[in-house]
Design an enzyme around this catalytic site. Structure first.
Site, short mmCIF file in Angstrom:
data_model
loop_
_atom_site.label_atom_id
_atom_site.label_comp_id
_atom_site.label_asym_id
_atom_site.label_seq_id
_atom_site.Cartn_x
_atom_site.Cartn_y
_atom_site.Cartn_z
N ASP A 121 0.83 -1.21 0.00
CA ASP A 121 0.00 0.00 0.00
C ASP A 121 0.86 1.26 0.00
O ASP A 121 2.07 1.22 0.29
CB ASP A 121 -0.95 0.00 1.21
CG ASP A 121 -0.20 0.03 2.54
OD1 ASP A 121 0.83 -0.65 2.65
OD2 ASP A 121 -0.64 0.74 3.47
N GLU A 188 0.27 -1.20 5.70
CA GLU A 188 1.35 -0.68 6.56
C GLU A 188 1.14 0.79 6.89
O GLU A 188 1.38 1.22 8.00
CB GLU A 188 2.71 -0.86 5.87
CG GLU A 188 3.92 -0.59 6.77
CD GLU A 188 4.35 0.86 6.85
OE1 GLU A 188 5.10 1.22 7.76
OE2 GLU A 188 3.90 1.67 6.01
N GLU A 189 0.67 1.53 5.90
CA GLU A 189 0.56 2.99 6.09
C GLU A 189 -0.51 3.37 7.10
O GLU A 189 -0.59 4.52 7.52
CB GLU A 189 0.29 3.69 4.74
CG GLU A 189 1.41 3.51 3.72
CD GLU A 189 2.72 4.19 4.13
OE1 GLU A 189 2.75 4.85 5.18
OE2 GLU A 189 3.71 4.06 3.37
N ASP A 215 13.17 -5.43 7.10
CA ASP A 215 12.05 -4.60 6.65
C ASP A 215 12.60 -3.30 6.06
O ASP A 215 13.82 -3.06 6.08
CB ASP A 215 11.12 -4.31 7.84
CG ASP A 215 9.75 -3.80 7.43
OD1 ASP A 215 9.48 -3.69 6.22
OD2 ASP A 215 8.93 -3.52 8.34
N HIS A 461 6.40 10.08 1.13
CA HIS A 461 5.07 10.59 1.52
C HIS A 461 4.85 12.00 0.98
O HIS A 461 3.84 12.62 1.30
CB HIS A 461 4.85 10.59 3.05
CG HIS A 461 4.69 9.22 3.64
ND1 HIS A 461 4.07 8.98 4.83
CD2 HIS A 461 5.08 8.00 3.19
CE1 HIS A 461 4.08 7.68 5.09
NE2 HIS A 461 4.71 7.07 4.10
ZN ZN Z 1 6.61 2.31 4.12
#
Ligand code: ZN
Length: 488
Positions: A121, A188-189, A215, A461
């Site tokens: 996502d 995740e977001e 990760d 982002h």
């Molecule tokens: Zn991320």
């Protein structure tokens, strides 16, 4: 007087000698590595795969479901057909509707596996039309040596990079001894509760306890560390916790012609001012302290002597680091007043004023410690405290740099990107890995070798998210070499 001066000079001279000797004795913590020469990646073809993945609008909603389920399904289907060898050799499970778990069975499946995490996502662009973007955010275009689009840095380069690496190894008839798991969450977001948490629970039921858990979260910083000429591979060994508190003041409303000395707004504003003026204490500790211990030996003499002698310079170092928001965040639990609401009309006393304060909790502090600090700093019973939202998380544990997993990562980075300095690092954001850490009881590492300068950090982002074509090939080589090193 003369005697005092001369003994002062003697003390200063002694200190200078100690500082110099200690600085010159700092030994590099970089692991030796020979550059990899036998992993050829078709950078253009890999970039096409990533660009195609960026065209799916896989935005997650606050409730953890995809905003456009057909887009998430489209990405799943695309990944399945874009990597035919992966499709043939690995098993693939769809978990909780949208998350993906790939299993590449090792020749010795009894060994603990290698587990690579990424997420499918993305966050939405700030304006739906992608205002401010050079190319539309979901156009997935390759131009000027860059792969452009939402998700290029967070986190589809991890998804496509890992699949590309497995496809490359399969083409070379490589077979891992340990099993390799690729787990891609779909929320995740917005916290990872439907994706990562569910996959981790599934793995736990299967008795999986990975040897290495990697990760997103770390990166290769270019000219990011003052004084350090070499790029710095910052491997996340800890992440901060998260807490939002609501502060509310209730007061009798009424006409504003005969007001009390302080309205609900005044009381709340004073409380917020007190809170901002009393930040949580700063300390150079944990992953932050370790980061400086790794970086110091690689720096020129001045900063090396400074960071190598924190026994003497610690108070000054704290003062310097506090002066920039980015380094301040590595030293303390941060306090950010993010929402304030009160009042409806200019001649009406507000019956309620509320504010939300967001805290990023330094490892070593806790949710309870922050709440106690806030009560002490505000020291006003009229201000009511409550948790805001559902995402409060304690800070992570610290993944050790002495562990074989870290050494393996450090060696792989330096094999694929010679000349890069490796250092552990504290993340101020949260990743999916925390679910695996709590549910599987494994300490994760967080790193993808994307190369970013200070100005690029805002692309994550933000607007104009992009990844270099050559850099993506490097990411693929990193994952492939990591699997060869870690799963053989
Ligand atoms: Zn991320």
């Amino acid at each position: 007087m003369k005697k005092v001066l001369s003994s002062l000079a003697a003390v200063l001279l002694l200190l200078a000698v100690i500082v110099t000797v200690r600085a010159s004795m700092l030994r590099s913590r970089q692991v030796a590595a020979r550059p990899v020469t036998d992993l050829q990646v078709d950078a253009r073809a890999a970039a096409e795969h990533l660009a195609a993945a960026l065209r799916f609008r896989t935005v997650s909603r606050p409730d953890g479901l995809p905003a456009e389920p057909d887009q998430m399904a489209g990405l799943d289907a695309y990944l399945d057909q874009a990597f035919p060898r992966v499709h043939a050799a690995l098993s693939r499970e769809i978990v909780n509707g949208y998350s993906l778990l790939y299993t590449w069975r090792g020749t010795d499946p009894a060994l603990p596996p290698v587990l690579l995490l990424s997420h499918l996502d993305v966050v939405p662009p700030e304006s739906a039309g992608g205002r401010g973007w050079t190319v539309p955010p979901f156009s997935g275009r390759i131009a000027g040596g860059w792969i452009w689009g939402r998700g290029a840095l967070d986190d589809k380069m991890g998804v496509v990079g890992a699949l590309e690496a497995v496809e490359l190894l399969l083409a070379r008839a490589y077979r891992p001894r340990r099993s390799v798991l690729l787990a891609f969450g779909h929320d995740e977001e917005v916290g990872g509760h439907r994706g990562a948490a569910v996959i981790a629970a599934l793995l736990r039921r299967r008795g999986v306890k990975p040897e290495l858990l990697l990760d997103e979260g770390g990166l290769i910083g270019e000219r990011l560390i003052p004084g350090l000429a070499a790029p710095a591979a910052l491997i996340g060994t800890a992440e901060k916790g998260y807490l939002s508190l609501e502060l509310a003041v209730r007061a009798p409303g009424g006409h504003s012609s005969m007001p009390p000395p302080h309205t609900a707004i005044g009381i709340l504003a004073a409380a917020l001012t007190r809170l901002e003026s009393k930040p949580m204490p700063a300390r150079i500790a944990g992953a932050t302290a370790e980061s400086y211990a790794f970086l110091a030996p690689e720096l020129p003499f001045g900063p090396r002597a400074f960071l190598g002698n924190l026994w003497l310079f610690r108070p000054l170092a704290v003062r310097i680091l506090e002066s920039s928001p980015a380094s301040n965040a590595t030293l303390r639990t941060t306090t950010a007043v993010t929402i304030i609401q009160a009042g409806v009309k200019d001649n009406v006393l507000p019956s309620e004023a509320r504010a939300v304060v967001n805290f990023r909790i330094l490892p070593g502090d806790s949710i309870a410690a922050v709440e106690a600090h806030v009560r002490r700093a505000i020291a006003d019973r009229r201000v009511l405290l409550s948790r805001y939202g559902t995402t409060a998380t304690e800070p992570s544990g610290q993944s050790p740099t002495a562990a074989p997993a870290f050494q393996l990562l450090a060696r792989t980075v330096r094999e694929v990107a010679p000349g890069v300095v490796v250092a552990p690092n504290l993340l101020s954001g949260a990743t999916d890995s925390r679910h695996y850490a709590t549910i599987l009881g494994v300490l994760p590492y967080r790193f993808v070798p994307m190369r970013l300068g200070a100005a690029d950090l805002a692309r994550i982002h933000g607007t104009d998210e992009r990844l270099g074509v050559a850099n993506f090939a490097e990411i693929v080589r990193f994952y492939a070499q990591l699997l060869r090193n870690g799963a053989s």
